[in-house]
Design a protein around this motif. Structure first.
Motif, mmCIF file in Angstrom:
data_model
loop_
_atom_site.group_PDB
_atom_site.id
_atom_site.type_symbol
_atom_site.label_atom_id
_atom_site.label_comp_id
_atom_site.label_asym_id
_atom_site.label_seq_id
_atom_site.Cartn_x
_atom_site.Cartn_y
_atom_site.Cartn_z
ATOM 1 N N LYS A 73 -4.765 -8.071 -4.776
ATOM 2 C CA LYS A 73 -3.984 -8.627 -3.672
ATOM 3 C C LYS A 73 -4.882 -8.974 -2.482
ATOM 4 O O LYS A 73 -4.712 -10.007 -1.851
ATOM 5 C CB LYS A 73 -2.912 -7.643 -3.235
ATOM 6 C CG LYS A 73 -2.080 -8.145 -2.070
ATOM 7 C CD LYS A 73 -1.164 -7.057 -1.555
ATOM 8 C CE LYS A 73 -0.373 -7.539 -0.376
ATOM 9 N NZ LYS A 73 -1.165 -7.618 0.842
ATOM 10 N N SER A 74 -5.847 -8.093 -2.200
ATOM 11 C CA SER A 74 -6.682 -8.298 -1.013
ATOM 12 C C SER A 74 -7.967 -9.084 -1.298
ATOM 13 O O SER A 74 -8.731 -9.331 -0.377
ATOM 14 C CB SER A 74 -7.052 -6.950 -0.401
ATOM 15 O OG SER A 74 -7.879 -6.219 -1.279
ATOM 16 N N VAL A 120 -3.533 1.373 -9.768
ATOM 17 C CA VAL A 120 -3.086 1.058 -8.401
ATOM 18 C C VAL A 120 -4.227 0.425 -7.605
ATOM 19 O O VAL A 120 -4.023 -0.556 -6.893
ATOM 20 C CB VAL A 120 -2.565 2.339 -7.702
ATOM 21 C CG1 VAL A 120 -2.335 2.105 -6.226
ATOM 22 C CG2 VAL A 120 -1.286 2.826 -8.357
ATOM 23 N N GLN A 121 -5.423 0.966 -7.761
ATOM 24 C CA GLN A 121 -6.566 0.446 -7.012
ATOM 25 C C GLN A 121 -6.905 -0.987 -7.425
ATOM 26 O O GLN A 121 -7.209 -1.832 -6.579
ATOM 27 C CB GLN A 121 -7.762 1.367 -7.233
ATOM 28 C CG GLN A 121 -8.818 1.259 -6.187
ATOM 29 C CD GLN A 121 -9.849 2.363 -6.309
ATOM 30 O OE1 GLN A 121 -9.837 3.138 -7.246
ATOM 31 N NE2 GLN A 121 -10.759 2.407 -5.361
ATOM 32 N N GLU A 149 0.824 -1.202 0.000
ATOM 33 C CA GLU A 149 0.000 0.000 0.000
ATOM 34 C C GLU A 149 0.860 1.254 0.000
ATOM 35 O O GLU A 149 0.577 2.217 -0.699
ATOM 36 C CB GLU A 149 -0.934 0.007 1.206
ATOM 37 C CG GLU A 149 -2.044 -1.006 1.125
ATOM 38 C CD GLU A 149 -2.831 -1.093 2.411
ATOM 39 O OE1 GLU A 149 -2.269 -0.796 3.493
ATOM 40 O OE2 GLU A 149 -4.007 -1.473 2.350
ATOM 41 N N ARG A 150 1.936 1.258 0.806
ATOM 42 C CA ARG A 150 2.833 2.418 0.818
ATOM 43 C C ARG A 150 3.505 2.602 -0.525
ATOM 44 O O ARG A 150 3.651 3.710 -1.019
ATOM 45 C CB ARG A 150 3.892 2.268 1.911
ATOM 46 C CG ARG A 150 3.368 2.655 3.278
ATOM 47 C CD ARG A 150 4.446 2.562 4.284
ATOM 48 N NE ARG A 150 4.549 1.133 4.613
ATOM 49 C CZ ARG A 150 5.421 0.612 5.425
ATOM 50 N NH1 ARG A 150 6.311 1.351 5.995
ATOM 51 N NH2 ARG A 150 5.426 -0.674 5.672
ATOM 52 N N ARG A 151 3.891 1.495 -1.149
ATOM 53 C CA ARG A 151 4.533 1.579 -2.463
ATOM 54 C C ARG A 151 3.548 2.098 -3.506
ATOM 55 O O ARG A 151 3.891 2.915 -4.353
ATOM 56 C CB ARG A 151 5.055 0.207 -2.872
ATOM 57 C CG ARG A 151 5.792 0.229 -4.181
ATOM 58 C CD ARG A 151 6.362 -1.121 -4.496
ATOM 59 N NE ARG A 151 7.060 -1.074 -5.770
ATOM 60 C CZ ARG A 151 7.141 -2.060 -6.613
ATOM 61 N NH1 ARG A 151 6.604 -3.223 -6.301
ATOM 62 N NH2 ARG A 151 7.770 -1.935 -7.743
ATOM 63 N N GLY A 152 2.300 1.627 -3.439
ATOM 64 C CA GLY A 152 1.281 2.096 -4.369
ATOM 65 C C GLY A 152 1.011 3.585 -4.218
ATOM 66 O O GLY A 152 0.904 4.310 -5.206
ATOM 67 N N TYR A 203 3.752 9.407 -10.103
ATOM 68 C CA TYR A 203 3.081 9.413 -11.407
ATOM 69 C C TYR A 203 2.311 10.720 -11.611
ATOM 70 O O TYR A 203 2.392 11.341 -12.672
ATOM 71 C CB TYR A 203 2.144 8.206 -11.491
ATOM 72 C CG TYR A 203 1.388 8.081 -12.784
ATOM 73 C CD1 TYR A 203 2.016 7.620 -13.927
ATOM 74 C CD2 TYR A 203 0.045 8.414 -12.861
ATOM 75 C CE1 TYR A 203 1.323 7.491 -15.119
ATOM 76 C CE2 TYR A 203 -0.650 8.293 -14.037
ATOM 77 C CZ TYR A 203 -0.006 7.824 -15.169
ATOM 78 O OH TYR A 203 -0.693 7.705 -16.336
ATOM 79 N N GLY A 204 1.581 11.149 -10.599
ATOM 80 C CA GLY A 204 0.825 12.398 -10.697
ATOM 81 C C GLY A 204 1.730 13.602 -10.871
ATOM 82 O O GLY A 204 1.433 14.517 -11.636
ATOM 83 N N GLY A 205 2.852 13.614 -10.169
ATOM 84 C CA GLY A 205 3.801 14.711 -10.314
ATOM 85 C C GLY A 205 4.400 14.778 -11.705
ATOM 86 O O GLY A 205 4.547 15.862 -12.285
ATOM 87 N N ILE A 206 4.738 13.629 -12.251
ATOM 88 C CA ILE A 206 5.312 13.589 -13.603
ATOM 89 C C ILE A 206 4.285 14.059 -14.628
ATOM 90 O O ILE A 206 4.598 14.857 -15.514
ATOM 91 C CB ILE A 206 5.826 12.173 -13.933
ATOM 92 C CG1 ILE A 206 7.066 11.859 -13.099
ATOM 93 C CG2 ILE A 206 6.146 12.044 -15.414
ATOM 94 C CD1 ILE A 206 7.520 10.422 -13.194
ATOM 95 N N VAL A 207 3.057 13.568 -14.509
ATOM 96 C CA VAL A 207 2.011 13.955 -15.462
ATOM 97 C C VAL A 207 1.748 15.457 -15.397
ATOM 98 O O VAL A 207 1.673 16.131 -16.429
ATOM 99 C CB VAL A 207 0.712 13.160 -15.198
ATOM 100 C CG1 VAL A 207 -0.458 13.749 -15.961
ATOM 101 C CG2 VAL A 207 0.903 11.706 -15.572
ATOM 102 N N CYS A 208 1.650 16.000 -14.192
ATOM 103 C CA CYS A 208 1.386 17.438 -14.056
ATOM 104 C C CYS A 208 2.552 18.279 -14.571
ATOM 105 O O CYS A 208 2.347 19.274 -15.255
ATOM 106 C CB CYS A 208 1.103 17.793 -12.598
ATOM 107 S SG CYS A 208 -0.523 17.262 -12.066
ATOM 108 N N SER A 209 3.768 17.870 -14.257
ATOM 109 C CA SER A 209 4.916 18.666 -14.699
ATOM 110 C C SER A 209 5.065 18.626 -16.209
ATOM 111 O O SER A 209 5.386 19.633 -16.838
ATOM 112 C CB SER A 209 6.192 18.193 -14.018
ATOM 113 O OG SER A 209 6.520 16.882 -14.433
ATOM 114 N N VAL A 210 4.824 17.472 -16.823
ATOM 115 C CA VAL A 210 4.937 17.376 -18.284
ATOM 116 C C VAL A 210 3.817 18.161 -18.957
ATOM 117 O O VAL A 210 4.049 18.912 -19.904
ATOM 118 C CB VAL A 210 4.915 15.898 -18.736
ATOM 119 C CG1 VAL A 210 4.712 15.789 -20.223
ATOM 120 C CG2 VAL A 210 6.202 15.211 -18.328
#
Length: 109
Positions: free
Chosen positions: A81-82, A74-75, A16-19, A26-33
């Motif tokens: 997994k669960s 991710v969801q 969960e922490r990794r996700g 991912y969100g930061g990369i998409v917004c910056s690009v």
């Protein structure tokens, strides 16, 4: 003896922490690009200005769609997994919504 209170971050599993970490990256990369590439300048021709603004708005909508797409992936991964069927259904709905929002402009033009 007092029991130490654990935070939500400590209670989260490693996956969960990794996700969550991957979603933030991912969100930061998409917004910056998306925000870094598209610039809107005022021009002498009003049609050019409207077209530039339209392109900018559609790129923002596409960025939101890509963020939803990543969150849906991710969801779905966490639900597999669960073995949680309601979370899996929500994940697929988010994934589908992200795909529709991301590629919406191509179907309009």
């Amino acid at each position: 003896m007092k029991k130490s209170k654990t935070t939500e971050l400590e209670e989260m599993s490693k996956l969960e922490r990794r996700g969550c970490r991957m979603l933030v990256i991912y969100g930061g990369i998409v917004c910056s690009v998306t925000l870094g590439v598209q610039m809107v300048f005022a021009a002498g021709d009003p049609i050019t200005t409207v077209n530039n603004l339209s392109t900018f708005i559609f790129s923002l909508i596409r960025a939101i769609g890509m963020i939803l797409l990543g969150f849906g992936i991710v969801q779905v991964g966490l639900s597999l997994k669960s073995h949680d069927s309601s979370q899996r259904a929500n994940g697929f709905l988010t994934l589908t919504g992200g795909i529709i929002i991301t590629f919406r402009k191509r179907s309009w033009t």
